[in-house]
Design a protein around this motif. Structure first.
Motif, PDB file in Angstrom:
ATOM      1  N   SER A  57     -44.927   2.580 -28.152  1.00 25.44           N
ATOM      2  CA  SER A  57     -44.323   3.865 -28.534  1.00 25.44           C
ATOM      3  C   SER A  57     -42.812   3.739 -28.408  1.00 25.44           C
ATOM      4  O   SER A  57     -42.310   2.978 -27.594  1.00 25.44           O
ATOM      5  CB  SER A  57     -44.840   5.008 -27.666  1.00 25.44           C
TER       6      SER A  57
ATOM      7  N   ARG B 213     -37.880  10.830 -34.815  1.00 22.89           N
ATOM      8  CA  ARG B 213     -39.246  11.156 -34.434  1.00 22.89           C
ATOM      9  C   ARG B 213     -39.731  10.137 -33.409  1.00 22.89           C
ATOM     10  O   ARG B 213     -39.266   8.998 -33.385  1.00 22.89           O
ATOM     11  CB  ARG B 213     -40.173  11.103 -35.644  1.00 22.89           C
ATOM     12  N   SER B 214     -40.684  10.563 -32.598  1.00 20.87           N
ATOM     13  CA  SER B 214     -41.358   9.623 -31.715  1.00 20.87           C
ATOM     14  C   SER B 214     -42.511   9.009 -32.488  1.00 20.87           C
ATOM     15  O   SER B 214     -43.256   9.714 -33.169  1.00 20.87           O
ATOM     16  CB  SER B 214     -41.885  10.340 -30.474  1.00 20.87           C
TER      17      SER B 214
ATOM     18  N   ARG C 178     -55.433  14.983 -36.001  1.00 22.20           N
ATOM     19  CA  ARG C 178     -54.629  15.384 -34.833  1.00 22.20           C
ATOM     20  C   ARG C 178     -55.283  14.865 -33.571  1.00 22.20           C
ATOM     21  O   ARG C 178     -56.486  14.996 -33.398  1.00 22.20           O
ATOM     22  CB  ARG C 178     -54.491  16.895 -34.795  1.00 22.20           C
TER      23      ARG C 178
ATOM     24  N   ARG D 209     -54.545  13.958 -29.103  1.00 24.87           N
ATOM     25  CA  ARG D 209     -53.724  14.116 -27.903  1.00 24.87           C
ATOM     26  C   ARG D 209     -53.636  12.728 -27.297  1.00 24.87           C
ATOM     27  O   ARG D 209     -54.645  12.090 -27.072  1.00 24.87           O
ATOM     28  CB  ARG D 209     -54.350  15.116 -26.946  1.00 24.87           C
TER      29      ARG D 209
ATOM     30  N   TYR E 153     -49.203  14.185 -25.074  1.00 21.22           N
ATOM     31  CA  TYR E 153     -48.485  14.681 -26.252  1.00 21.22           C
ATOM     32  C   TYR E 153     -49.462  14.962 -27.388  1.00 21.22           C
ATOM     33  O   TYR E 153     -50.507  14.322 -27.486  1.00 21.22           O
ATOM     34  CB  TYR E 153     -47.472  13.638 -26.746  1.00 21.22           C
ATOM     35  N   ASN E 154     -49.103  15.892 -28.258  1.00 24.19           N
ATOM     36  CA  ASN E 154     -49.833  16.095 -29.509  1.00 24.19           C
ATOM     37  C   ASN E 154     -49.357  15.037 -30.490  1.00 24.19           C
ATOM     38  O   ASN E 154     -48.175  14.707 -30.533  1.00 24.19           O
ATOM     39  CB  ASN E 154     -49.560  17.483 -30.087  1.00 24.19           C
ATOM     40  N   ALA E 155     -50.276  14.509 -31.288  1.00 23.47           N
ATOM     41  CA  ALA E 155     -49.935  13.494 -32.274  1.00 23.47           C
ATOM     42  C   ALA E 155     -50.699  13.757 -33.562  1.00 23.47           C
ATOM     43  O   ALA E 155     -51.793  14.300 -33.535  1.00 23.47           O
ATOM     44  CB  ALA E 155     -50.273  12.104 -31.745  1.00 23.47           C
ATOM     45  N   THR E 156     -50.103  13.373 -34.681  1.00 26.08           N
ATOM     46  CA  THR E 156     -50.742  13.473 -35.983  1.00 26.08           C
ATOM     47  C   THR E 156     -50.642  12.127 -36.674  1.00 26.08           C
ATOM     48  O   THR E 156     -49.554  11.547 -36.740  1.00 26.08           O
ATOM     49  CB  THR E 156     -50.058  14.551 -36.856  1.00 26.08           C
TER      50      THR E 156
END
Length: 62
Positions: A6, A14-15, A31, A33, A41-44
């Motif tokens: 990451s 953006r991360s 989506r 987590r 974190y939330n991730a898409t």
């Protein structure tokens, strides 16, 4: 699902994270987590590589 890498992208602001996913999760727009260093974190999921092909957002000039 382990996160392989990451980082914060300076060109896209953006991360971004790379992960090994089960095939049923590996669809654009899914989506999730994710946990990085103990923080969730939330991730898409995105389909295309997230980069700045024209280098328009670069902080330095090469």
């Amino acid at each position: 699902m382990p996160i392989c890498m990451s980082a914060r992208s300076t060109s896209t602001n953006r991360s971004l994270a790379l992960a090994m996913l089960r095939p049923d999760y590996a669809k654009e727009g899914t989506r999730l987590r994710i946990k990085i260093l103990g923080t969730t974190y939330n991730a898409t999921l995105v389909g295309e590589s997230q980069f700045d092909p024209d280098n328009a957002a670069a902080r330095i000039v090469f």
